[in-house]
Write a protein that holds these residues in place. Structure first.
Motif: not given
Lengths: 355, 175
Positions: A295, A335, A338, A342, A344, B37, B40-41, B44-45
């Protein structure tokens, strides 16, 4: 000779859309965005972009869904300015672009009605670029025949419904088939229209629409694994254009897993180069976690094709390319948001850079 | 002295039991935290892949039915400390066939109601991105951990109360 008359019809709007293109977020700005610790920091950084007027009145803390909605409002405002100031033939081209959003709205309303959602709520959630007059009446249809006879027959999508009339009840499977069949008919029709526009629009849009078709083919294949969609039905959803039509599509229709999809793509020069270059970048990147998915590869290639469209003048492809680049930019911003919300941070750099 | 020694041995055993449960609680909490975690990721993806319009609360069903419920059985917890712990917090997952029985009453009220599938993943369409399926698996898998965490929290509190009573009883014994 056509170039002489192009500026009379579309010169102003081409200038406007090139200005919009220059407003896209650059690499240093993305770096600032990725270094934000909180959503408030992100909102502060976006205050220097074209999204500032749409975000300034949002209360803190801003959520990712609100951020996505406000960024989309910015895109809609710019596109509607182009539409309101356009005349033939540009207006027809811009109208064609909106048909994709109309299809999305139709499916959203049918799906929401199937799940007994309130009609007014659904209408508010529709994409503004895809509004048409008879859209609110979609909620009363119970099968495809009603859908066509009462609503779609007077809409711009009427011609695309011809291939959908075999489905009867509106359930999840049939709605998905309708959605992809409509989009397939739309892509083929858009392609034919662009070919009638003459050079350079025809060649530039041909490349973009063929790539879009290839991407849809791969996405339909991958997303259909493990579902009720049969392989024959899957093959019927593939658009009849693109570099994968017809040979690769026949093989993809029979694929059962991701490995088969990749092995099929690797047998076609362009996609093999894309996959190999992505693998090389992944192995050489010392930061880690940068393995590009199929993707991501498609997003990156789409961005490159749309950037290349701006290298020529006197064609309508700049409008389509700007819109796709803007959508990619919104995807990147959300993105990053997010990843920040989160916590991340190691994944925050997995956006698709544009400039 | 024998009573006091026996009481102290009981206290020691209870304390060790509490500490074991706390260790298990921490381990399970870290596992559940990591699973949620990641889920949730993945969500998002999936939103990035399918589009933020297509994976949002706007597509939820207006009449959602839970496919998993947590049953609480308190009688065993209070009366029988040695009862099988798995009976205290039970995660029951509804099978696909049960949905037909539940639909009968709603179909009487709305003859035109369409039969919809039980899996909430289908709210977002038939051809959802693989990341959304991964997210669903993550959330489903973490549910068992969360039910176990709820039981452990309850059990630790009970044990602490019992421990306190035993310690008070030892203190009250004649020296």
């Amino acid at each position: 000779m056509k170039e002489i008359y192009f500026n009379a019809d579309a010169g102003y709007l081409e200038g406007v859309v090139r200005g919009y293109r220059d407003g896209l977020i650059t690499a240093p700005q993305y770096m600032n965005l990725t270094q934000c610790e909180t959503m408030d920091d992100l909102k502060l950084q976006l205050a220097t972009t074209d999204y500032a007027p749409f975000l300034q009145n949002e209360p803190s803390p801003i959520s990712t869904s609100t951020l996505s909605a406000r960024c989309t409002d910015a895109l809609v405002a710019e596109f509607q300015y182009l539409q309101q100031n356009s005349a033939e033939p540009v207006s027809r081209f811009l109208e064609y672009i909106t048909f994709g959003y109309m299809i999305d709205n139709v499916i959203l309303l049918i799906t929401g009605t199937l799940h007994e959602r309130d009609t007014h709520d659904l209408l508010e959630k529709c994409h503004p670029l895809g509004f048409f007059d008879t859209m609110p009446a979609l909620c009363v249809a119970t099968n495809v025949q009603d859908l066509y006879n009462t609503v779609m027959v007077d809409s711009p999508l009427a011609g695309y419904f011809r291939e959908c009339l075999s489905a009867e009840d509106l359930n999840e499977l049939n709605i998905e088939i309708i959605r992809n069949t409509l989009y397939k008919a739309y892509l083929e029709d858009f392609y034919s229209y662009c070919q009638s526009c003459g050079e350079p629009t025809s060649s530039i849009m041909a490349e973009l629409l063929k790539f879009e078709s290839d991407r849809r083919t791969v996405n339909i294949t991958i997303n259909s694994f493990g579902t009720e969609l049969s392989k024959d039905d899957r093959a019927k959803l593939y658009p009849r254009l693109g570099n994968m039509y017809p040979e690769a599509q026949i093989r993809l229709a029979r694929a059962d897993d991701m490995d088969q999809v990749k092995s099929i793509l690797e047998q076609y020069g362009d996609y093999k180069r894309m996959i190999l270059s992505a693998n090389m970048n992944a192995s050489s990147d010392s930061a880690g976690g940068s393995d590009m998915s199929l993707e991501d590869i498609f997003f990156a290639n789409e961005v490159q094709l749309n950037k290349d469209a701006f290298e020529q003048q006197f064609h309508f492809g700049v409008f389509y390319s700007w819109l796709r680049l803007k959508e990619q930019e919104i995807r990147n911003i959300v993105w990053i948001a997010e990843c920040i919300s989160q916590q991340q941070k190691d994944k925050v750099n997995k956006y698709t850079p544009i400039y | 002295m024998d009573d006091e020694d026996a009481a102290r041995l009981r206290i020691d055993a209870s304390l060790l039991n509490v500490l074991d449960r706390v260790a298990e609680y921490r381990r399970l909490r870290d596992e559940a935290n990591a699973a949620l975690r990641q889920a949730f990721f993945d969500l998002a993806r999936a939103k990035r892949s399918a589009g933020y319009q297509w994976i949002s609360p706007d597509l939820y069903s207006a009449r959602p039915r839970a496919i998993a419920t947590v049953c609480v059985d308190e009688t065993n917890a209070i009366d029988n400390a040695a009862a099988d712990e798995s009976k205290i917090f039970l995660v029951n997952r509804r099978m696909a066939e049960d949905s037909d029985q539940d639909d009968s009453s709603s179909e009487d009220e709305k003859p035109r109601a369409r039969k919809t599938s039980k899996d909430p993943l289908l709210w977002f369409g038939m051809l959802v991105p693989p990341a959304l399926k991964d997210a669903q698996k993550g959330f489903v898998a973490s549910l068992d951990s969360l039910a176990r965490l709820a039981y452990l929290a309850h059990a630790i509190q009970r044990e602490q109360e019992r421990l306190q009573l035993d310690m008070d009883a030892v203190d009250a014994l004649p020296k």
